[in-house]
Design a protein around this motif. Sequence first.
Motif, short mmCIF file in Angstrom:
data_model
loop_
_atom_site.label_atom_id
_atom_site.label_comp_id
_atom_site.label_asym_id
_atom_site.label_seq_id
_atom_site.Cartn_x
_atom_site.Cartn_y
_atom_site.Cartn_z
N MET A 107 0.89 -1.21 0.21
CA MET A 107 0.13 0.09 -0.12
C MET A 107 0.84 1.29 -0.07
O MET A 107 1.77 1.37 0.91
N GLN B 241 -1.38 6.45 3.17
CA GLN B 241 -2.41 6.19 4.07
C GLN B 241 -1.85 5.10 5.15
O GLN B 241 -2.69 4.49 5.85
N ARG B 242 -0.54 5.00 5.36
CA ARG B 242 -0.26 3.74 6.09
C ARG B 242 -0.49 4.27 7.71
O ARG B 242 -0.87 3.30 8.38
N LEU C 224 -4.02 3.54 8.12
CA LEU C 224 -4.18 2.13 8.14
C LEU C 224 -3.88 1.43 9.43
O LEU C 224 -4.38 0.53 10.23
N GLY D 250 -6.31 -0.30 11.86
CA GLY D 250 -5.95 -1.98 12.24
C GLY D 250 -5.75 -2.52 13.59
O GLY D 250 -6.24 -3.33 14.13
N LYS E 126 -8.58 4.83 -1.08
CA LYS E 126 -9.99 4.47 -0.47
C LYS E 126 -10.33 2.97 -0.48
O LYS E 126 -10.58 2.36 0.53
N THR F 57 -8.51 0.37 -1.48
CA THR F 57 -7.32 -0.30 -1.00
C THR F 57 -7.55 -0.28 0.81
O THR F 57 -7.25 -1.47 1.23
N VAL F 58 -7.68 0.61 1.41
CA VAL F 58 -7.82 0.89 2.82
C VAL F 58 -8.97 0.02 3.12
O VAL F 58 -8.95 -0.62 4.17
N ARG G 26 -8.19 -3.69 3.15
CA ARG G 26 -7.18 -4.08 4.01
C ARG G 26 -7.93 -4.07 5.62
O ARG G 26 -7.54 -4.70 6.35
N LEU G 27 -8.98 -2.92 5.85
CA LEU G 27 -9.53 -3.22 6.86
C LEU G 27 -10.38 -4.44 7.04
O LEU G 27 -10.38 -5.29 8.00
N THR H 69 -8.05 -7.20 7.71
CA THR H 69 -7.69 -7.11 9.31
C THR H 69 -8.77 -8.02 10.01
O THR H 69 -8.57 -8.69 11.01
N GLY I 239 -4.12 -4.88 9.02
CA GLY I 239 -3.92 -5.06 7.51
C GLY I 239 -4.30 -6.43 7.03
O GLY I 239 -4.22 -6.62 5.81
#
Length: 341
Positions: free
Chosen positions: A1, A4-5, A8, A12, A34, A36-37, A40-41, A44, A55
Amino acid sequence: MIGQRRLLARLGERALEGDVAHAYELSGPRSIGKRTVATRLAQTLLCTSEPRVAGGCGTCLACRKVEHATHPDVRLVTRRVDLDPGGDKKMISIEQVREMQQDLALRPLEGGWRIVIVDDAADLSEHAEVALLKTLEEPPVHAVLMLLTPTPSRLLETIRSRLVPLPFRLVAAMEIAEGLATRFGPEARRYATIAAGRPGVALSLAADETARRKRRITESEFYRLVSSGLTDRFAWAVDLAESERDTQKRNEAIESRLREWSELARDAAAAAHGADRAVRPDRANETAQLVKAVSPRELVDLALSLDRWRRDVIESNVNARMLLELLVLRLPYAASLKVAA
Ligand SMILES: [Zn+2]
């Protein structure tokens, strides 16, 4: 990613401690990360590896299903027209929301959560939005909704007040450059500045020859307009205003032009004032010609106007044809401008 780390990581870590809201608003410009996050959520929450990480591990079966949009506990709600380009469903309908709600009422099939991603939430029809409100008022205990949109102001205030806001920020060019280099090799770094803070744009430019060619064509369109007379300019405005029956797609076509052109104009304005910080060094030749033909003041005005109109296109329902006609009237004129292919 890329980018936005921090957002996230924070999300997370909270999620791992069981601190999960029932509904989030992920807002920010297109191509900023957006979706991608949201993915990832979801990973998680649904990842089955131990110990669990923010993540998701990315490799377990659950994570891979989420990634490939085949996880039975994750549902994407989007305009049908985006899935079926021949169709005429331009909004997210109340039927889609009802289907989602029936699903959401059931217990999760594989993980501990049922996750719904609505993208773009501003596409919800009025009835769909009202129906969704019910879920937000009394969400099932295992429900997590993520509403994604570049224009949160277009959501009902009663909806927004029930969402945990997650505003996305533009990503620093350096961070994008590093992400590109890791993925595609050092050559790809050069697309970082052009992306103007949006990793999604950088990734598609670095990976996709078609995206690069499309961009060159849009840029050339700008220079060609600047060097043509009013008759051709008005013909162009009508063509673009009537090019697409789907209002949203047409507005996207206008918005992306205004965004790119504002950057070209900004480069010229900066160069006219002696600054050497071009966002598009590959257009240095055209920039120099613009600087010669147009006054510095006019270039600054143009860059600002293009950016303002771009926001008008996104945030309000402007009349596209009127806006484009105004645009061609305001464009400076430089008959001698030669465009490199
Ligand atoms: Zn996993």
